[in-house]
Design a protein around this motif. Sequence first.
Motif, mmCIF file in Angstrom:
data_model
loop_
_atom_site.group_PDB
_atom_site.id
_atom_site.type_symbol
_atom_site.label_atom_id
_atom_site.label_comp_id
_atom_site.label_asym_id
_atom_site.label_seq_id
_atom_site.Cartn_x
_atom_site.Cartn_y
_atom_site.Cartn_z
ATOM 1 N N ASN A 9 -24.681 5.484 -7.983
ATOM 2 C CA ASN A 9 -23.997 4.330 -8.585
ATOM 3 C C ASN A 9 -23.499 4.609 -9.993
ATOM 4 N N ASN A 10 -24.290 5.304 -10.770
ATOM 5 C CA ASN A 10 -23.926 5.615 -12.150
ATOM 6 C C ASN A 10 -22.634 6.448 -12.202
ATOM 7 N N ILE A 11 -22.513 7.408 -11.338
ATOM 8 C CA ILE A 11 -21.318 8.253 -11.293
ATOM 9 C C ILE A 11 -20.119 7.447 -10.820
ATOM 10 N N ILE A 12 -20.284 6.662 -9.787
ATOM 11 C CA ILE A 12 -19.182 5.856 -9.250
ATOM 12 C C ILE A 12 -18.684 4.868 -10.301
ATOM 13 N N GLU A 13 -19.594 4.247 -11.028
ATOM 14 C CA GLU A 13 -19.209 3.293 -12.072
ATOM 15 C C GLU A 13 -18.377 3.981 -13.158
ATOM 16 N N VAL A 17 -14.222 3.363 -14.133
ATOM 17 C CA VAL A 17 -13.722 3.051 -15.478
ATOM 18 C C VAL A 17 -12.678 4.087 -15.890
ATOM 19 N N ILE A 18 -12.951 5.350 -15.626
ATOM 20 C CA ILE A 18 -11.987 6.408 -15.953
ATOM 21 C C ILE A 18 -10.676 6.173 -15.213
ATOM 22 N N LYS A 19 -10.749 5.796 -13.941
ATOM 23 C CA LYS A 19 -9.535 5.548 -13.150
ATOM 24 C C LYS A 19 -8.689 4.426 -13.748
ATOM 25 N N VAL A 20 -9.326 3.320 -14.093
ATOM 26 C CA VAL A 20 -8.556 2.179 -14.602
ATOM 27 C C VAL A 20 -7.978 2.488 -15.981
ATOM 28 N N LEU A 21 -8.663 3.294 -16.766
ATOM 29 C CA LEU A 21 -8.157 3.641 -18.101
ATOM 30 C C LEU A 21 -7.181 4.815 -18.069
ATOM 31 N N ALA A 22 -6.975 5.411 -16.905
ATOM 32 C CA ALA A 22 -6.059 6.549 -16.794
ATOM 33 C C ALA A 22 -4.596 6.138 -16.954
ATOM 34 N N HIS A 23 -4.308 4.849 -16.853
ATOM 35 C CA HIS A 23 -2.940 4.363 -17.043
ATOM 36 C C HIS A 23 -2.689 4.193 -18.542
ATOM 37 N N PRO A 24 -1.556 4.687 -19.059
ATOM 38 C CA PRO A 24 -1.315 4.626 -20.507
ATOM 39 C C PRO A 24 -1.339 3.217 -21.103
ATOM 40 N N ARG A 63 -9.878 -6.579 -16.229
ATOM 41 C CA ARG A 63 -10.917 -7.584 -15.946
ATOM 42 C C ARG A 63 -11.576 -7.305 -14.601
ATOM 43 N N GLU A 64 -10.763 -6.987 -13.585
ATOM 44 C CA GLU A 64 -11.305 -6.675 -12.254
ATOM 45 C C GLU A 64 -12.285 -5.509 -12.321
ATOM 46 N N ALA A 65 -11.966 -4.529 -13.141
ATOM 47 C CA ALA A 65 -12.820 -3.351 -13.274
ATOM 48 C C ALA A 65 -13.979 -3.577 -14.249
ATOM 49 N N ARG A 66 -14.057 -4.781 -14.798
ATOM 50 C CA ARG A 66 -15.102 -5.161 -15.754
ATOM 51 C C ARG A 66 -15.098 -4.292 -17.014
ATOM 52 N N VAL A 67 -13.904 -3.907 -17.426
ATOM 53 C CA VAL A 67 -13.750 -3.148 -18.658
ATOM 54 C C VAL A 67 -13.625 -4.113 -19.831
ATOM 55 N N ILE A 77 -6.960 -17.562 -24.176
ATOM 56 C CA ILE A 77 -8.009 -16.697 -23.652
ATOM 57 C C ILE A 77 -8.040 -15.445 -24.514
ATOM 58 N N PHE A 78 -9.236 -15.105 -24.978
ATOM 59 C CA PHE A 78 -9.420 -13.931 -25.817
ATOM 60 C C PHE A 78 -10.168 -12.862 -25.035
ATOM 61 N N TYR A 79 -9.777 -11.622 -25.273
ATOM 62 C CA TYR A 79 -10.340 -10.489 -24.541
ATOM 63 C C TYR A 79 -11.088 -9.572 -25.485
ATOM 64 N N ASP A 80 -12.133 -8.973 -24.930
ATOM 65 C CA ASP A 80 -12.984 -8.080 -25.693
ATOM 66 C C ASP A 80 -13.280 -6.848 -24.839
ATOM 67 N N LEU A 81 -13.302 -5.680 -25.457
ATOM 68 C CA LEU A 81 -13.672 -4.454 -24.750
ATOM 69 C C LEU A 81 -15.190 -4.446 -24.618
ATOM 70 N N SER A 82 -15.682 -4.896 -23.489
ATOM 71 C CA SER A 82 -17.114 -5.138 -23.328
ATOM 72 C C SER A 82 -17.844 -4.048 -22.555
ATOM 73 N N ASN A 83 -17.120 -3.142 -21.919
ATOM 74 C CA ASN A 83 -17.752 -2.128 -21.088
ATOM 75 C C ASN A 83 -18.210 -0.948 -21.950
ATOM 76 N N PRO A 84 -19.504 -0.635 -21.919
ATOM 77 C CA PRO A 84 -20.012 0.459 -22.760
ATOM 78 C C PRO A 84 -19.442 1.826 -22.371
ATOM 79 N N ILE A 85 -19.122 2.018 -21.106
ATOM 80 C CA ILE A 85 -18.538 3.291 -20.676
ATOM 81 C C ILE A 85 -17.140 3.441 -21.274
ATOM 82 N N ALA A 86 -16.353 2.373 -21.232
ATOM 83 C CA ALA A 86 -15.005 2.401 -21.803
ATOM 84 C C ALA A 86 -15.070 2.625 -23.310
ATOM 85 N N ARG A 87 -16.006 1.961 -23.965
ATOM 86 C CA ARG A 87 -16.159 2.134 -25.419
ATOM 87 C C ARG A 87 -16.514 3.584 -25.748
ATOM 88 N N ALA A 88 -17.387 4.171 -24.963
ATOM 89 C CA ALA A 88 -17.785 5.564 -25.187
ATOM 90 C C ALA A 88 -16.614 6.516 -24.963
#
Length: 93
Positions: A9-13, A17-24, A63-67, A77-88
Amino acid sequence: MENINVEENNIIEKVNVIKVLAHPIRYSIALALFQNGTLNVGAIQEVLSLPQSTVSQHISKLREARVVSASREGTKIFYDLSNPIARALITNL
């Protein structure tokens, strides 16, 4: 040598996140949130010089990817970068 379970699960998660952030545009939105804190779509538009519809479309995918997480204040509506993997990822790139 240690075995790695590619379906853990850790690897898939992390890969999701990497996949969704791969778009510029999505990476740029995440970077804008990381650098500026909580923003609404209008502020993200200004930072990235993109149309509202484009920002909204990509925010939806983040949002769907929980990033990103969302909170409502009145009609905005305000958005925040809440995913620790994305932040890292953003911190280390």
